[in-house]
Each structure stands twice: as structure tokens, then as C-alpha cells.
Design an enzyme around this catalytic site. Structure first.
Site, PDB file in Angstrom:
ATOM      1  N   GLU A 110       0.971  -1.230  -0.038  1.00 57.47           N
ATOM      2  CA  GLU A 110       0.145   0.002   0.024  1.00 57.47           C
ATOM      3  C   GLU A 110       0.903   1.211  -0.008  1.00 57.47           C
ATOM      4  O   GLU A 110       1.824   1.229   0.646  1.00 57.47           O
ATOM      5  CB  GLU A 110      -0.939  -0.145   1.302  1.00 57.47           C
ATOM      6  CG  GLU A 110      -1.522   1.040   1.598  1.00 57.47           C
ATOM      7  CD  GLU A 110      -2.804   1.231   0.640  1.00 57.47           C
ATOM      8  OE1 GLU A 110      -2.640   1.689  -0.623  1.00 57.47           O
ATOM      9  OE2 GLU A 110      -3.781   1.802   1.013  1.00 57.47           O
ATOM     10  N   ASP A 111       0.407   2.253  -0.750  1.00 55.74           N
ATOM     11  CA  ASP A 111       1.331   3.519  -0.710  1.00 55.74           C
ATOM     12  C   ASP A 111       1.364   4.335   0.644  1.00 55.74           C
ATOM     13  O   ASP A 111       2.256   4.602   1.127  1.00 55.74           O
ATOM     14  CB  ASP A 111       0.709   4.474  -1.808  1.00 55.74           C
ATOM     15  CG  ASP A 111      -0.908   4.666  -1.449  1.00 55.74           C
ATOM     16  OD1 ASP A 111      -1.578   3.957  -0.619  1.00 55.74           O
ATOM     17  OD2 ASP A 111      -1.344   5.587  -2.390  1.00 55.74           O
ATOM     18  N   ASP A 114      -3.025   6.680   6.426  1.00 55.37           N
ATOM     19  CA  ASP A 114      -3.380   8.130   7.047  1.00 55.37           C
ATOM     20  C   ASP A 114      -4.399   7.818   8.444  1.00 55.37           C
ATOM     21  O   ASP A 114      -3.880   7.573   9.246  1.00 55.37           O
ATOM     22  CB  ASP A 114      -4.036   8.955   6.032  1.00 55.37           C
ATOM     23  CG  ASP A 114      -4.134  10.270   6.463  1.00 55.37           C
ATOM     24  OD1 ASP A 114      -3.571  10.614   7.744  1.00 55.37           O
ATOM     25  OD2 ASP A 114      -4.844  11.228   5.674  1.00 55.37           O
ATOM     26  N   LYS A 142       1.560   8.159   7.786  1.00 56.76           N
ATOM     27  CA  LYS A 142       1.279   9.363   8.317  1.00 56.76           C
ATOM     28  C   LYS A 142       0.347   8.935   9.605  1.00 56.76           C
ATOM     29  O   LYS A 142      -0.769   8.895   9.680  1.00 56.76           O
ATOM     30  CB  LYS A 142       0.063  10.060   7.526  1.00 56.76           C
ATOM     31  CG  LYS A 142       0.744  11.056   6.663  1.00 56.76           C
ATOM     32  CD  LYS A 142      -0.457  11.672   5.858  1.00 56.76           C
ATOM     33  CE  LYS A 142      -0.272  12.673   4.875  1.00 56.76           C
ATOM     34  NZ  LYS A 142      -1.568  12.821   4.212  1.00 56.76           N
ATOM     35  N   PHE A 163      -0.566  16.841   2.860  1.00 54.27           N
ATOM     36  CA  PHE A 163      -0.861  15.973   1.746  1.00 54.27           C
ATOM     37  C   PHE A 163       0.219  16.073   0.423  1.00 54.27           C
ATOM     38  O   PHE A 163       0.818  17.212   0.359  1.00 54.27           O
ATOM     39  CB  PHE A 163      -2.208  16.747   1.167  1.00 54.27           C
ATOM     40  CG  PHE A 163      -2.927  15.802   0.180  1.00 54.27           C
ATOM     41  CD1 PHE A 163      -3.641  14.729   0.600  1.00 54.27           C
ATOM     42  CD2 PHE A 163      -2.480  16.094  -1.331  1.00 54.27           C
ATOM     43  CE1 PHE A 163      -4.238  13.922  -0.320  1.00 54.27           C
ATOM     44  CE2 PHE A 163      -3.270  14.913  -2.067  1.00 54.27           C
ATOM     45  CZ  PHE A 163      -4.041  14.060  -1.669  1.00 54.27           C
ATOM     46  N   ARG A 176       0.563  11.434 -10.025  1.00 54.74           N
ATOM     47  CA  ARG A 176       0.802  10.190  -9.680  1.00 54.74           C
ATOM     48  C   ARG A 176       2.298   9.831 -10.445  1.00 54.74           C
ATOM     49  O   ARG A 176       3.046   9.010  -9.995  1.00 54.74           O
ATOM     50  CB  ARG A 176      -0.022   9.286 -10.371  1.00 54.74           C
ATOM     51  CG  ARG A 176      -1.413   9.139  -9.499  1.00 54.74           C
ATOM     52  CD  ARG A 176      -2.154   7.919  -9.979  1.00 54.74           C
ATOM     53  NE  ARG A 176      -3.534   7.982  -9.667  1.00 54.74           N
ATOM     54  CZ  ARG A 176      -4.148   7.504  -8.370  1.00 54.74           C
ATOM     55  NH1 ARG A 176      -3.298   7.178  -7.258  1.00 54.74           N
ATOM     56  NH2 ARG A 176      -5.448   7.634  -8.216  1.00 54.74           N
TER      57      ARG A 176
HETATM   58  P1  IMP Z   1      -6.809   6.244   5.073  1.00 52.50           P
HETATM   59  O1  IMP Z   1      -7.894   5.004   5.038  1.00 52.50           O
HETATM   60  O2  IMP Z   1      -7.089   7.397   5.700  1.00 52.50           O
HETATM   61  O3  IMP Z   1      -5.415   5.434   5.662  1.00 52.50           O
HETATM   62  O4  IMP Z   1      -6.317   6.521   3.367  1.00 52.50           O
HETATM   63  C1  IMP Z   1      -5.384   5.734   2.752  1.00 52.50           C
HETATM   64  C2  IMP Z   1      -5.475   6.164   1.459  1.00 52.50           C
HETATM   65  O5  IMP Z   1      -5.702   7.267   1.242  1.00 52.50           O
HETATM   66  C3  IMP Z   1      -4.397   5.809   0.693  1.00 52.50           C
HETATM   67  O6  IMP Z   1      -4.492   4.509   0.136  1.00 52.50           O
HETATM   68  C4  IMP Z   1      -4.236   6.964  -0.134  1.00 52.50           C
HETATM   69  O7  IMP Z   1      -4.706   6.498  -1.485  1.00 52.50           O
HETATM   70  C5  IMP Z   1      -4.998   8.068   0.216  1.00 52.50           C
HETATM   71  N1  IMP Z   1      -4.055   9.319   0.871  1.00 52.50           N
HETATM   72  C6  IMP Z   1      -3.830   9.398   2.139  1.00 52.50           C
HETATM   73  N2  IMP Z   1      -2.984  10.280   2.508  1.00 52.50           N
HETATM   74  C7  IMP Z   1      -2.668  10.673   1.157  1.00 52.50           C
HETATM   75  C8  IMP Z   1      -1.605  11.775   0.767  1.00 52.50           C
HETATM   76  O8  IMP Z   1      -1.092  12.677   1.675  1.00 52.50           O
HETATM   77  N3  IMP Z   1      -1.971  12.006  -0.563  1.00 52.50           N
HETATM   78  C9  IMP Z   1      -2.527  11.293  -1.530  1.00 52.50           C
HETATM   79  N4  IMP Z   1      -3.221  10.213  -0.988  1.00 52.50           N
HETATM   80  C10 IMP Z   1      -3.189  10.126   0.181  1.00 52.50           C
HETATM   81 MG    MG Z   2      -3.996   3.830  -1.585  1.00 52.06          MG
END
Ligand code: IMP
Ligand code: MG
Length: 191
Positions: A110-111, A114, A142, A163, A176
Site C-alpha cells: 500500500e502507498d 493516514d 502518516k 498532503f 501520480r
Molecule cells: P486512510 O484510509 O485514511 O488511511 O487513507 C489511505 C488512502 O488515502 C491511501 O491509500 C491513499 O490513497 C490516500 N491518501 C492518504 N494520504 C494521502 C496523501 O497525502 N496524498 C495522497 N493520497 C493520500
Molecule cells: Mg492507496
């Protein structure tokens, strides 16, 4: 080397700052690969890349694994952000893996994590399918706004509380393709 835009100097630069350059990302991916090799030596491993964000991570990571390792690649597509720069908290499965993960040693690739719901959802989904093992490999953590507890086995870099885009990460599907991770100017979000 990137191709320079013909309109350079005319189009305003959306990049406010480079957060992690290509070399720093490459070193982090190398460390992730080494950790996976240490833990999974001798086992067949299925890398499950979470599209689209993990597009470059999985391709670089997979190519950093030794040829003696039994590696297969699959993809899963989820959507968690809609088109905004904030998580809606709602995760939708857009495309499932092509092959069954039952009895396999799965590494979710996973990238970024957050708030956490995306990875938590994937761990729940794939974990319910009786894999032999389930690990998570994340390029960027994060850790500032977790709404759920998620276990990350391999973390590449800790991202600042901002972000970021590039190396697979987007803002409204753009950026991207940047070979580095960057912060955008505020006007990008306002326009
Ligand atoms: P989460 O469910 O809040 O942990 O969000 C995770 C997903 O949100 C990741 O797989 C990303 O695709 C997207 N995401 C979270 N933070 C960023 C950011 O800083 N830039 C771009 N995409 C983000
Ligand atoms: Mg993602």
C-alpha cells in the site's frame, strides 16, 4: 530524466516542495524488500498491490526481491478518498484479486496509511479468506490522524503531516507520475 514541458515558464509550477526525492524513495523501497526477504525466505509470497497508489511501489519492490524467491503479483483496487484531499472514511472495493489468497503468504503493498480505514478494510477482507499469513508493507506512514488501529509490518518512511503527491499518489488523479514525493502549492487545492 523527465521531458521538459514545451510551455515551461508559462505554466505555473504546482510543486511547493519535494518531500522525499527519488533516491530517498529507492533506499526506502530497498529496505522494505530486505525486510520481506528476511521474514519470508523460503516461502512463496503473493504481493497484493493496492491500486492505483501502490503502482510504482509494487513494481520497484517486486524487482528488488531476489530471483530465488517465489514471488507472484496480484492487484486489488479500492477507493477511499473520492476526489478530495480528505478521507471520507468509506472504503469501496472496485476490483478484487484475480487469484484466491487461501493458503498463501500475502503481503499487502500500500502507498500510504493516514486515518487507517483503507488498510484495516483490506486486512479484514483478505484475512477472512484464510491466507497462510498476512503482512502489510506501506511506503508512507502518516501516524497523526488514526481513526482505527492498524498493524503495519513494514514501513518505508514516516510522512510529514501534509498532503503529498507523486510516486503513485494523486490529487484528483493527477501527479501520480512524479518520480518523487512532493507537497503542492495551496492554490492547486483552491483552483
Ligand atoms: P486512510 O484510509 O485514511 O488511511 O487513507 C489511505 C488512502 O488515502 C491511501 O491509500 C491513499 O490513497 C490516500 N491518501 C492518504 N494520504 C494521502 C496523501 O497525502 N496524498 C495522497 N493520497 C493520500
Ligand atoms: Mg492507496
Amino acid at each position: 530524466m523527465s521531458v521538459s514541458a514545451g510551455t515551461a515558464g508559462v505554466t505555473p509550477d504546482p510543486i511547493a516542495a519535494i518531500v522525499f526525492d527519488a533516491q530517498t524513495i529507492a533506499a526506502a523501497v530497498q529496505r522494505l524488500a530486505e525486510a520481506i526477504v528476511r521474514d519470508c525466505a523460503g516461502e512463496p509470497v503473493v504481493l497484493v498491490g493496492v491500486l492505483k497508489g501502490a503502482l510504482f511501489l509494487i513494481s520497484d519492490l517486486a524487482r528488488s526481491l531476489p530471483h530465488t524467491m517465489d514471488v507472484t503479483i496480484d492487484f486489488i483496487v479500492v477507493s477511499s478518498y473520492g476526489n478530495a484531499d480528505r478521507s471520507s472514511g468509506e472504503v469501496r472495493l472496485l476490483k478484487d484479486t484475480s487469484a484466491s489468497v487461501e493458503g498463501k503468504n500475502v503481503v499487502i503493498v500500500e502507498d500510504i496509511v493516514d486515518n487507517g480505514p483503507t488498510l484495516a478494510y483490506l486486512q479484514r477482507l483478505l484475512g477472512s479468506r484464510n491466507p497462510a499469513s498476512l503482512r502489510s508493507c506501506v511506503l508512507l506512514d502518516k501516524p497523526y490522524r488514526r481513526s482505527v488501529d492498524v498493524r503495519i509490518d513494514y514501513t518505508g518512511l514516516t510522512a510529514p503531516d501534509t498532503f503529498i503527491v507523486g510516486y503513485g499518489l494523486d490529487y484528483q488523479e493527477k501527479y501520480r507520475n512524479l518520480p518523487y514525493l512532493a507537497r503542492l502549492h495551496d492554490w492547486v487545492f483552491e483552483s
